[in-house]
Design a protein around this motif. Structure first.
Motif, mmCIF file in Angstrom:
data_model
loop_
_atom_site.group_PDB
_atom_site.id
_atom_site.type_symbol
_atom_site.label_atom_id
_atom_site.label_comp_id
_atom_site.label_asym_id
_atom_site.label_seq_id
_atom_site.Cartn_x
_atom_site.Cartn_y
_atom_site.Cartn_z
ATOM 1 N N SER A 101 0.774 -1.205 -0.068
ATOM 2 C CA SER A 101 -0.133 -0.098 0.245
ATOM 3 C C SER A 101 0.907 1.383 -0.237
ATOM 4 O O SER A 101 0.621 2.295 -0.649
ATOM 5 C CB SER A 101 -1.113 0.092 1.440
ATOM 6 O OG SER A 101 -1.742 -1.156 1.221
ATOM 7 N N PHE A 102 1.881 1.118 0.746
ATOM 8 C CA PHE A 102 2.667 2.527 0.849
ATOM 9 C C PHE A 102 3.447 2.981 -0.379
ATOM 10 O O PHE A 102 3.558 3.962 -0.778
ATOM 11 C CB PHE A 102 3.723 2.382 2.356
ATOM 12 C CG PHE A 102 3.015 2.602 3.496
ATOM 13 C CD1 PHE A 102 1.370 2.325 3.573
ATOM 14 C CD2 PHE A 102 3.757 2.999 4.590
ATOM 15 C CE1 PHE A 102 0.910 2.374 4.754
ATOM 16 C CE2 PHE A 102 2.994 3.181 5.709
ATOM 17 C CZ PHE A 102 1.638 2.946 5.850
ATOM 18 N N SER A 103 4.081 1.834 -1.061
ATOM 19 C CA SER A 103 4.921 1.833 -2.239
ATOM 20 C C SER A 103 4.096 2.382 -3.293
ATOM 21 O O SER A 103 4.451 3.125 -4.314
ATOM 22 C CB SER A 103 5.712 0.581 -2.789
ATOM 23 O OG SER A 103 6.643 0.264 -1.847
ATOM 24 N N ALA A 104 2.781 2.162 -3.142
ATOM 25 C CA ALA A 104 1.663 2.478 -4.457
ATOM 26 C C ALA A 104 1.212 3.973 -4.069
ATOM 27 O O ALA A 104 0.939 4.806 -4.908
ATOM 28 C CB ALA A 104 0.823 1.569 -4.503
ATOM 29 N N TYR A 105 0.702 4.161 -2.822
ATOM 30 C CA TYR A 105 -0.099 5.401 -2.606
ATOM 31 C C TYR A 105 0.682 6.482 -1.816
ATOM 32 O O TYR A 105 0.459 7.625 -1.828
ATOM 33 C CB TYR A 105 -1.388 4.932 -1.946
ATOM 34 C CG TYR A 105 -2.127 4.231 -2.889
ATOM 35 C CD1 TYR A 105 -2.861 4.648 -4.017
ATOM 36 C CD2 TYR A 105 -2.448 2.699 -2.588
ATOM 37 C CE1 TYR A 105 -3.360 3.905 -4.828
ATOM 38 C CE2 TYR A 105 -3.041 1.994 -3.593
ATOM 39 C CZ TYR A 105 -3.708 2.463 -4.637
ATOM 40 O OH TYR A 105 -4.503 1.948 -5.638
ATOM 41 N N TYR A 106 1.493 6.123 -0.731
ATOM 42 C CA TYR A 106 2.270 6.786 0.110
ATOM 43 C C TYR A 106 3.397 7.295 -0.286
ATOM 44 O O TYR A 106 3.648 8.821 -0.247
ATOM 45 C CB TYR A 106 2.598 6.168 1.353
ATOM 46 C CG TYR A 106 1.583 5.938 2.325
ATOM 47 C CD1 TYR A 106 1.619 6.502 3.711
ATOM 48 C CD2 TYR A 106 0.213 5.570 2.095
ATOM 49 C CE1 TYR A 106 0.607 6.530 4.607
ATOM 50 C CE2 TYR A 106 -0.849 5.340 2.990
ATOM 51 C CZ TYR A 106 -0.411 5.577 4.134
ATOM 52 O OH TYR A 106 -1.686 5.605 5.238
ATOM 53 N N LYS A 107 4.134 6.521 -1.056
ATOM 54 C CA LYS A 107 5.759 6.979 -1.552
ATOM 55 C C LYS A 107 5.547 7.875 -2.742
ATOM 56 O O LYS A 107 5.004 7.755 -3.632
ATOM 57 C CB LYS A 107 6.324 5.543 -1.655
ATOM 58 C CG LYS A 107 8.000 6.193 -2.228
ATOM 59 C CD LYS A 107 8.383 4.787 -2.560
ATOM 60 C CE LYS A 107 9.990 5.352 -3.114
ATOM 61 N NZ LYS A 107 10.737 3.871 -3.460
ATOM 62 N N ALA A 108 6.278 9.095 -2.783
ATOM 63 C CA ALA A 108 6.527 9.960 -3.829
ATOM 64 C C ALA A 108 6.868 9.146 -5.078
ATOM 65 O O ALA A 108 7.859 8.546 -5.106
ATOM 66 C CB ALA A 108 7.524 11.064 -3.588
ATOM 67 N N GLY A 109 6.063 9.345 -6.170
ATOM 68 C CA GLY A 109 6.479 8.528 -7.533
ATOM 69 C C GLY A 109 5.746 7.200 -7.550
ATOM 70 O O GLY A 109 5.819 6.748 -8.622
ATOM 71 N N GLY A 110 4.948 6.990 -6.486
ATOM 72 C CA GLY A 110 3.931 5.761 -6.665
ATOM 73 C C GLY A 110 2.975 5.872 -7.366
ATOM 74 O O GLY A 110 2.753 7.116 -7.988
ATOM 75 N N VAL A 111 2.353 4.825 -8.056
ATOM 76 C CA VAL A 111 1.255 4.704 -9.042
ATOM 77 C C VAL A 111 0.302 5.721 -8.771
ATOM 78 O O VAL A 111 -0.417 6.512 -9.414
ATOM 79 C CB VAL A 111 0.789 3.455 -9.557
ATOM 80 C CG1 VAL A 111 2.297 2.600 -10.192
ATOM 81 C CG2 VAL A 111 0.696 2.663 -8.164
ATOM 82 N N GLY A 112 0.003 5.630 -7.390
ATOM 83 C CA GLY A 112 -1.469 6.621 -7.075
ATOM 84 C C GLY A 112 -0.932 7.673 -6.174
ATOM 85 O O GLY A 112 -1.833 8.014 -5.411
ATOM 86 N N SER A 113 0.511 7.852 -5.915
ATOM 87 C CA SER A 113 0.701 8.869 -5.153
ATOM 88 C C SER A 113 0.323 10.369 -5.480
ATOM 89 O O SER A 113 0.523 10.665 -6.557
ATOM 90 C CB SER A 113 2.255 8.872 -4.700
ATOM 91 O OG SER A 113 2.566 9.733 -3.880
ATOM 92 N N SER A 114 0.201 11.301 -4.507
ATOM 93 C CA SER A 114 0.058 12.621 -4.757
ATOM 94 C C SER A 114 0.681 13.600 -3.980
ATOM 95 O O SER A 114 0.225 14.591 -3.494
ATOM 96 C CB SER A 114 -1.592 13.024 -4.554
ATOM 97 O OG SER A 114 -2.272 12.511 -5.841
ATOM 98 N N ASN A 115 2.148 12.909 -3.630
ATOM 99 C CA ASN A 115 2.889 13.782 -2.839
ATOM 100 C C ASN A 115 4.263 13.729 -3.078
ATOM 101 O O ASN A 115 4.503 12.675 -3.900
ATOM 102 C CB ASN A 115 2.748 14.010 -1.226
ATOM 103 C CG ASN A 115 3.380 12.150 -0.967
ATOM 104 O OD1 ASN A 115 4.457 12.125 -0.657
ATOM 105 N ND2 ASN A 115 2.712 11.173 -0.592
ATOM 106 N N THR A 116 5.025 14.762 -2.829
ATOM 107 C CA THR A 116 6.517 14.722 -3.226
ATOM 108 C C THR A 116 7.305 14.689 -1.720
ATOM 109 O O THR A 116 8.362 15.237 -1.924
ATOM 110 C CB THR A 116 6.936 15.681 -4.237
ATOM 111 O OG1 THR A 116 6.538 17.017 -3.846
ATOM 112 C CG2 THR A 116 6.422 15.521 -5.754
ATOM 113 N N ASP A 117 6.805 13.946 -0.707
ATOM 114 C CA ASP A 117 7.604 14.106 0.479
ATOM 115 C C ASP A 117 8.672 13.051 0.376
ATOM 116 O O ASP A 117 8.406 11.897 0.615
ATOM 117 C CB ASP A 117 6.468 13.549 1.431
ATOM 118 C CG ASP A 117 6.957 13.753 2.745
ATOM 119 O OD1 ASP A 117 8.040 13.900 3.045
ATOM 120 O OD2 ASP A 117 5.964 14.102 3.686
ATOM 121 N N LYS A 118 9.833 13.768 0.492
ATOM 122 C CA LYS A 118 11.084 12.931 0.269
ATOM 123 C C LYS A 118 11.425 12.305 1.633
ATOM 124 O O LYS A 118 11.949 11.176 1.748
ATOM 125 C CB LYS A 118 12.219 13.826 0.035
ATOM 126 C CG LYS A 118 12.228 14.356 -1.369
ATOM 127 C CD LYS A 118 13.332 15.308 -1.542
ATOM 128 C CE LYS A 118 13.417 15.973 -3.080
ATOM 129 N NZ LYS A 118 14.681 16.681 -3.504
#
Length: 249
Positions: free
Chosen positions: A163-180
């Protein structure tokens, strides 16, 4: 004979992904307001007849590895939502909301209900329901990101990384943040072999995403099974139905 029914907290978790990098939702106060504005308990009772639970401020069920017991839901507080919107200068702002219909249980109804709560605190949600293929184009389009995109996440691995790699992590397929910083926590957890340390990384990631309100966490849907009274089966969190676990009385 009248069948018996069991219900188990399952895998599916509907959320709204908020655009943290542009539009009105770039402001943390607006994202927090969108969380406070929604009565999640009413959604569980009104749309799912009580067969759902309020999500605990994270895209993880309590049975998942990485679940943070210290993080709970944003409470329903429309007055606080209005105050935050006013403070952010976003009262009356337009919010583009993307959804689909017929892919997940009560998907369109949830999108429209959430938009109604946002409208009630003074926002102007613009709901756009797309056929599923076009919806996916919108979900995965990182150039023209909508303010809010509805999705139902189902994590059969029961591990936070999916879940986190897809939606939480910047650059994930469903992510909407660039939080390094958040991305670094997720990367550290993915490569860590010590269970305690890995858990700590995910706990930090859960807390950061919650504090930054990168999503509106809505519900954790229960799975409902109808069984013959002659069948003994406890059910499973992962929704698998293994005959080897069933017994006939």
């Amino acid at each position: 004979k009248v069948p018996q029914a069991i219900h188990i907290l399952g895998l599916e978790q509907p959320i709204m992904i908020l655009n943290a990098d542009g539009g009105a939702t770039k402001d943390l106060r607006v994202r927090q307001a969108l969380n406070y504005a929604v009565d999640k308990k009413a959604l569980a009772e009104g749309l799912f007849e009580g067969f759902a639970q309020v999500a605990q401020g994270q895209l993880l069920s309590p049975s998942f590895f990485g679940f943070n017991k210290q993080v709970g839901p944003y409470p329903y507080d429309p007055e606080k939502a209005k105050a935050l919107l006013k403070e952010a200068g976003a009262a009356g702002a337009s919010i583009e909301v993307i959804g689909t219909s017929g892919r997940w249980l009560k998907d369109r109804e949830m999108v429209e209900a959430v938009a109604g709560y946002w409208e009630a605190v003074g926002l102007k949600p613009k709901v756009r329901i797309f056929e599923f293929n076009e919806y996916l184009n919108r979900l995965f389009d990182r150039k023209t990101r909508a303010d809010a995109i509805f999705v139902v996440s189902s994590n059969e691995l029961m591990d936070a990384d999916k879940s986190f790699s897809a939606y939480y992590k910047a650059g994930g397929v469903g992510s909407s943040n660039t939080d390094k910083d958040l991305a670094a926590m997720i990367d550290s957890a993915r490569t860590e072999t010590d269970v305690a340390k890995r858990t700590a990384h995910y706990n930090q990631a859960v807390k950061r995403a919650f504090d930054q309100a990168y999503f509106v966490w809505l519900l954790n849907i229960e799975d409902v099974y109808g069984l013959s009274k002659r069948l003994a089966w406890p059910g499973r969190v992962d929704a698998k139905m293994l005959v080897s676990e069933m017994k006939v009385k």
